[in-house]
Design a protein around this motif. Structure first.
Motif, PDB file in Angstrom:
ATOM      1  N   VAL A  46       0.857  -1.187   0.000  1.00 22.23           N
ATOM      2  CA  VAL A  46       0.000   0.000   0.000  1.00 22.23           C
ATOM      3  C   VAL A  46       0.892   1.236   0.000  1.00 22.23           C
ATOM      4  CG1 VAL A  46      -1.876  -1.177   1.186  1.00 22.23           C
ATOM      5  CG2 VAL A  46      -0.230   0.089   2.524  1.00 22.23           C
ATOM      6  N   ARG A  49       0.092   7.328   0.805  1.00 24.62           N
ATOM      7  CA  ARG A  49      -1.184   8.057   0.684  1.00 24.62           C
ATOM      8  C   ARG A  49      -2.351   7.188   1.168  1.00 24.62           C
ATOM      9  NH1 ARG A  49      -2.392  12.300  -2.886  1.00 24.62           N
ATOM     10  NH2 ARG A  49      -4.585  12.822  -2.718  1.00 24.62           N
ATOM     11  N   MET A  50      -2.354   5.914   0.771  1.00 20.76           N
ATOM     12  CA  MET A  50      -3.419   5.007   1.212  1.00 20.76           C
ATOM     13  C   MET A  50      -3.406   4.858   2.730  1.00 20.76           C
ATOM     14  SD  MET A  50      -3.131   2.082  -1.751  1.00 20.76           S
ATOM     15  CE  MET A  50      -4.237   0.936  -0.963  1.00 20.76           C
ATOM     16  N   GLU A  53      -4.792   8.144   4.259  1.00 18.62           N
ATOM     17  CA  GLU A  53      -6.236   8.227   4.034  1.00 18.62           C
ATOM     18  C   GLU A  53      -6.995   7.270   4.953  1.00 18.62           C
ATOM     19  OE1 GLU A  53      -6.716   7.620  -0.169  1.00 18.62           O
ATOM     20  OE2 GLU A  53      -6.143   9.688  -0.638  1.00 18.62           O
ATOM     21  N   ALA A  54      -6.450   6.098   5.185  1.00 18.11           N
ATOM     22  CA  ALA A  54      -7.086   5.150   6.093  1.00 18.11           C
ATOM     23  C   ALA A  54      -7.072   5.673   7.532  1.00 18.11           C
ATOM     24  CB  ALA A  54      -6.400   3.788   6.012  1.00 18.11           C
ATOM     25  N   ASN A  57      -9.887   8.143   7.605  1.00 20.20           N
ATOM     26  CA  ASN A  57     -11.169   7.429   7.593  1.00 20.20           C
ATOM     27  C   ASN A  57     -11.470   6.801   8.951  1.00 20.20           C
ATOM     28  OD1 ASN A  57     -11.662   8.015   4.904  1.00 20.20           O
ATOM     29  ND2 ASN A  57     -10.748   6.120   4.162  1.00 20.20           N
ATOM     30  N   SER A  75      -5.870   0.356   5.536  1.00 16.18           N
ATOM     31  CA  SER A  75      -6.111   0.727   4.142  1.00 16.18           C
ATOM     32  C   SER A  75      -6.504  -0.473   3.292  1.00 16.18           C
ATOM     33  CB  SER A  75      -4.884   1.417   3.547  1.00 16.18           C
ATOM     34  OG  SER A  75      -3.831   0.500   3.360  1.00 16.18           O
ATOM     35  N   THR A  76      -6.043  -1.652   3.659  1.00 13.43           N
ATOM     36  CA  THR A  76      -6.409  -2.839   2.880  1.00 13.43           C
ATOM     37  C   THR A  76      -7.899  -3.129   2.991  1.00 13.43           C
ATOM     38  OG1 THR A  76      -5.915  -4.402   4.682  1.00 13.43           O
ATOM     39  CG2 THR A  76      -4.121  -3.860   3.162  1.00 13.43           C
ATOM     40  N   TYR A  78     -10.290  -0.559   3.978  1.00 16.27           N
ATOM     41  CA  TYR A  78     -11.006   0.604   3.458  1.00 16.27           C
ATOM     42  C   TYR A  78     -11.018   0.642   1.930  1.00 16.27           C
ATOM     43  CZ  TYR A  78     -11.839   2.963   7.910  1.00 16.27           C
ATOM     44  OH  TYR A  78     -12.299   3.299   9.162  1.00 16.27           O
ATOM     45  N   THR A  79      -9.957   0.190   1.289  1.00 19.65           N
ATOM     46  CA  THR A  79      -9.899   0.234  -0.177  1.00 19.65           C
ATOM     47  C   THR A  79     -10.282  -1.092  -0.814  1.00 19.65           C
ATOM     48  OG1 THR A  79      -7.551  -0.356  -0.218  1.00 19.65           O
ATOM     49  CG2 THR A  79      -8.100   2.000  -0.185  1.00 19.65           C
ATOM     50  N   GLN A  80     -10.546  -2.097  -0.001  1.00 18.71           N
ATOM     51  CA  GLN A  80     -10.929  -3.429  -0.485  1.00 18.71           C
ATOM     52  C   GLN A  80      -9.935  -3.939  -1.528  1.00 18.71           C
ATOM     53  OE1 GLN A  80     -15.002  -3.095  -1.752  1.00 18.71           O
ATOM     54  NE2 GLN A  80     -15.752  -3.045   0.345  1.00 18.71           N
ATOM     55  N   VAL A  81      -8.701  -4.114  -1.102  1.00 19.89           N
ATOM     56  CA  VAL A  81      -7.667  -4.586  -2.021  1.00 19.89           C
ATOM     57  C   VAL A  81      -8.039  -5.960  -2.574  1.00 19.89           C
ATOM     58  CG1 VAL A  81      -5.783  -3.242  -1.001  1.00 19.89           C
ATOM     59  CG2 VAL A  81      -6.258  -5.549  -0.153  1.00 19.89           C
TER      60      VAL A  81
END
Length: 90
Positions: A46, A49-50, A53-54, A57, A75-76, A78-81
């Motif tokens: 990640v 920035r990710m 942002e997480a 959030n 972030s994994t 929140y962004t649904q990797v």
């Protein structure tokens, strides 16, 4: 870990340059590398920035501010990797 897995051998990074340096290791530990060949392992990279942002959030959702290292893991979700889409209980 991702570099070592892609090369199928231990590899060393020249430097760690991130907002979450506590997550970095210039080289994966030998035992951890061996573990990846005998157990299913997903490597997810990640961006800084990710991670940030997480953190934002998570602060908005829970009123708790976490450090970027925590944001990297968050972030994994929140962004649904893509690597985690097959796991409904993450």
């Amino acid at each position: 870990m991702r570099i070592a897995n892609s090369k199928a051998t231990l590899a060393e990074l020249p430097e760690i340059n991130t907002v979450a340096p506590s997550l970095g290791a210039k080289q994966i530990a030998d035992q951890a590398f061996k573990f990846t060949s005998s157990h299913p392992t997903k490597c997810v990279v990640v961006s800084d920035r990710m991670s940030i942002e997480a953190c934002v959030n998570f602060l908005d959702d829970h009123l708790v501010l976490v450090v970027p290292a925590c944001g990297a893991a968050l972030s994994t979700v929140y962004t649904q990797v893509a690597e985690l889409l097959f796991y409904p209980n993450v």
